[in-house]
Design an enzyme around this catalytic site. Structure first.
Site, PDB file in Angstrom:
ATOM      1  N   ASP A 268      83.388  28.289 117.643  1.00  0.00           N
ATOM      2  CA  ASP A 268      82.255  27.579 117.502  1.00  0.00           C
ATOM      3  C   ASP A 268      82.927  26.099 116.899  1.00  0.00           C
ATOM      4  OD1 ASP A 268      78.917  27.888 117.007  1.00  0.00           O
ATOM      5  OD2 ASP A 268      80.188  26.112 117.795  1.00  0.00           O
TER       6      ASP A 268
HETATM    7  C1  GLC Z   1      77.395  23.759 118.192  1.00  0.00           C
HETATM    8  C2  GLC Z   1      76.890  25.122 118.929  1.00  0.00           C
HETATM    9  C3  GLC Z   1      77.248  25.905 119.855  1.00  0.00           C
HETATM   10  C4  GLC Z   1      77.615  24.567 120.837  1.00  0.00           C
HETATM   11  C5  GLC Z   1      78.939  23.690 120.031  1.00  0.00           C
HETATM   12  C6  GLC Z   1      79.298  22.830 120.981  1.00  0.00           C
HETATM   13  O1  GLC Z   1      77.591  23.676 116.777  1.00  0.00           O
HETATM   14  O2  GLC Z   1      76.686  26.260 117.564  1.00  0.00           O
HETATM   15  O3  GLC Z   1      76.393  26.561 120.564  1.00  0.00           O
HETATM   16  O4  GLC Z   1      78.013  25.097 121.912  1.00  0.00           O
HETATM   17  O5  GLC Z   1      78.543  23.366 118.818  1.00  0.00           O
HETATM   18  O6  GLC Z   1      78.347  21.775 121.056  1.00  0.00           O
END
Ligand code: GLC
Length: 745
Positions: A268
């Site tokens: 993430d």
């Molecule tokens: C965010 C989210 C994830 C997302 C990523 C990119 O913090 O937790 O679901 O795809 O960052 O935006």
């Protein structure tokens, strides 16, 4: 002699030339689209330098990784989100890049998809959103999310598929397949145990192995082993003290070794915290680690990523080898050849009529009719004046809520949809009723709505009540929204109650109208203290671009509702086992999931708590009769394979009403005599059938040992015990229609 030499020389040069020409024509294997992917991977790997290998396992920008320019290996581009394709962002910013050709269709949130209980809807959803990702030249779609609905306070429940592992497993597989048919990787998230938001970056989750295996992992396992997911996203939280983005048990032992995952694990954004752990614990691509782009630090701040220069130094110093690096690179190359360098991938499509139709059909199938006293719905055909009340009838819901926020081609509001449907035949009036959140912008995308209303709550209610007295039908449209502490990433709700004084509005409308329909736009359960005072309640989720059209079609009776709840509505927060016995929430540091396997209906039934509306509940404008449950045997033997059919259950469903409708027939298993405590019942099958008035259909369910098994913590394996089991054919977890037993020898 001279001629001979000349001839030989010409022959020799010719041969060389041909060979060179032939060699020049022979593309290297990794560039041959017809070569087996594994051969392409090995060939490309063998040609890469150490620095090139290091470069492709981490980001070069907010949403891309570099590939290998020298070898002509493409970049990998990722995009959010699970409900639609995010607008283009700046190279290293969250802010949108202000393109003029990146508006999308917003599909319903995944709670709505789960509420359809229709696997075909999931396939249609994946194909449609995958086409938009492909058209935008994106290789990885950062979705779907399948974290289990453990508590109604989690801010991101709207992005997920409910409380039951079987339902989420069955719905995620077609979605993944549909996306990947477009040459776009699904990136199933957030693996694992991301069940609250406020402290998601720090909370350290622990729980029993049984709860992990029976409740929180099944949907991820199905996405990988049945859906063939090409990527998976690690979650922010810790599991047993180690961050999930580099957690050996989750990523190496379970995901890669036990489930055979051959794709890429993507962190993430900002979920990586250790070079050592990232190297050895199964992470393959690092994104979003804090960096303010190219402004500060080294020539390229991305070189400071955990899996960048720090990793390179460990290799160059001999402290670590390159075996782990090569495995990561193989997975990234495999992802690249399946997506960006997949020569068979379709062209995709953006905002097509087919996408709008898919979005509306999924929305219509996911809308859940919770209550309909005196057949208050559908709206009487002779209604001449309809009053619509509430901020959620007009507020755009596709902007906000976190990374799933979108810039849409259009969003039909509930009020617009109702007005469009009735045209000039019926007077559709509107009263605000309450003021919630008048903002409307996220990452530079603005709704452009001016929702400011300075009137007092008292005046707003008085206006609505006065207008309600003269209306043939009153539709209150409220619920939650995408603001902080509502349905929003990074925050959690603070209570089960409706915000913004909505209860008072509903209660006052109920005083003056006998045709009051309450419609909730939300991704979570809410408390309904006035439930006995209103005629109808409809759960409509966040429905995206086609919201208003779908809502109008269901309320008017154009479409017969067929959605079923993917999670339980409790009367009060303490009814949920996650909040029992004064459990703290949210948890800044450590949390042990004391509720174990008793999540959702499993917990309500264990504690014999009557829900407000049960998991799997949903009414129709017609009625269905269940009859003639037959089991193919009264005794069965569990064979050697956990997935082989050992018994069949057949049941007949008849439409006893005067209009066509769809019914979701649910099969639950109850283990009557187990050696361990088990839920009173567990969902192990469902089929959605469409029936004309008077029509009957017979459905066959195939039962396997897997449907009877529990996770045995003593043997760390799935166990099927002999003894008596009940097959419960139901219209919801609380509405058992037919029941037969069999014995497993
Ligand atoms: C965010 C989210 C994830 C997302 C990523 C990119 O913090 O937790 O679901 O795809 O960052 O935006």
């Amino acid at each position: 002699m001279k001629r001979l030499f000349t001839t030989l020389a010409v022959l020799f040069v010719g041969t060389i030339t041909m060979a060179t020409a032939q060699q020049a024509n022979e593309r290297p294997i990794y560039l041959d689209p017809d070569a087996p992917i594994e051969e392409r991977v090995e060939d490309a790997l063998s040609r890469m330098t150490l620095r090139e290998k290091m470069a492709i396992i981490h980001a070069q920008s907010k949403f891309s990784a570099p590939g290998v320019p020298r070898l002509g290996i493409s970049e990998i581009w990722c995009t959010d989100g699970p409900h639609g394709i995010r607008p283009e962002v700046m190279w290293d910013e969250w802010d949108q890049a202000r393109w003029t050709n990146d508006s999308c269709i917003a599909y319903p949130a995944l709670t709505c998809l789960a509420a359809t209980w229709n696997r075909d809807c999931a396939l249609s959803y994946g194909r449609s959103i995958g086409e938009e990702a492909r058209f935008r030249d994106k290789d990885v779609l950062l979705g779907p999310g399948v974290n289990i609905y453990r508590t109604p306070l989690c801010g991101r429940n709207f992005e997920y598929m409910g409380e039951d592992p079987y339902l989420a497993s069955e719905m995620v597989v077609p979605y993944v397949k549909g996306v990947q048919e477009q040459g776009v990787a699904a990136c199933v998230k957030h693996y694992a145990l991301n069940n609250e938001e406020q402290h998601r970056h720090t909370v350290d989750v622990s729980l029993s192995d049984r709860a992990l295996r029976e409740i929180y992992l099944p949907a991820f396992k199905a996405a990988v082993t049945e859906g063939g997911a090409w990527s998976l996203m690690g979650s922010y939280n810790k599991y047993r003290g180690t961050y999930a983005c580099h957690n050996h048990r989750l990523l190496v032992e379970i995901l890669k070794q036990e489930w055979g995952f051959d794709g890429a694990v993507i962190s993430d954004w900002g979920g990586v915290h250790s070079t050592e752990e990232a190297i050895h614990n199964g992470l393959d691509m690092e994104f979003g680690t804090w960096t303010d782009g190219l402004r500060e630090g080294a020539s390229n701040a991305y070189d400071n990523y955990y899996m960048a220069l720090p990793y390179l130094k460990l290799i160059e110093s001999g402290e670590v080898g390159t075996e782990e690096l090569d495995d990561k690179v193989r997975r990234v190359l495999r992802l690249t050849f399946r997506t960006a360098m997949n020569n068979d991938k379709p062209y995709g499509a953006m905002c097509s009529e087919a996408h709008s139709l898919a979005a509306r059909q999924i929305a219509e199938e996911g809308i859940v009719l919770l209550k309909n006293h005196n057949n208050n719905l559908p709206i009487a055909p002779d209604a001449k004046r309809i009053l619509v009340v509430g901020e959620n009838a007009i507020k755009m819901m596709t902007v906000g809520g976190g990374s799933s926020s979108l810039k849409v081609k259009y969003e039909c509001s509930p009020l617009d949809g109702i007005r469009n449907y009735y045209g000039d035949d019926v007077e559709v009036l509107y009263a605000r009723g309450y003021v919630g959140d008048v903002t409307g912008d996220y990452n530079g995308v603005v709704t452009g709505q001016n929702l400011v209303d300075k009137r007092s709550p008292k005046r707003l209610i008085a206006e609505a009540v006065e207008m309600a007295r003269e209306a043939d039908h009153v539709i209150f449209i409220g619920g939650l929204n995408k603001s902080n502490n509502q349905d929003c990433e990074g925050t959690d709700r603070r209570s089960l109650d409706l915000p913004y004084n909505q209860d008072a509005v509903i209660e006052e409308l109920a005083e003056v109208s006998d045709n009051l329909t309450v419609v909730f736009v939300s991704g979570n359960a809410v408390a309904m203290p006035w439930i006995d005072e209103v005629e109808s309640v409809v759960q409509v989720w966040y429905l995206g671009s086609e919201a208003g059209n779908a809502i109008a079609n269901v309320l008017s009776g154009e479409v017969n509702p067929s959605g079923k709840l993917p999670f339980t509505f409790g009367v009060k927060l303490e009814d949920y086992m996650a909040h029992a016995e004064g459990a703290k929430f949210p948890n800044p540091k450590k949390v042990f999931y004391h509720d174990g396997i008793f999540v959702g209906y499993r917990g309500f039934e264990k504690r014999e708590i009557e829900p407000l509306f049960a998991f799997g509940h949903g009414l129709s404008y017609t009625t269905f009769e269940y009859s003639n449950l037959q089991l193919s045997a009264t005794e069965a033997v569990a064979g050697n394979r956990i997935d082989e059919t050992i018994l069949e259950a057949t049941v007949t469903i008849t439409n006893r009403g005067d209009r066509a409708g769809k019914e979701v027939v649910q099969l639950y298993i109850s283990d009557v005599e187990s050696s361990v405590i088990r839920p009173k019942k567990e969902l192990k099958g469902f089929e959605k059938v469409e029936l004309q008035p008077g029509e009957s259909k017979t459905i066959t369910f195939s039962l396997t040992p897997e449907a009877l098994a529990f996770y045995n913590e003593n043997s760390s394996s799935w166990t099927v015990e002999s003894g008596e089991y009940r097959v419960l054919i139901s219209a919801s977890s609380a509405d058992i229609r037919l029941d037969k037993s069999f014995t497993l020898r």
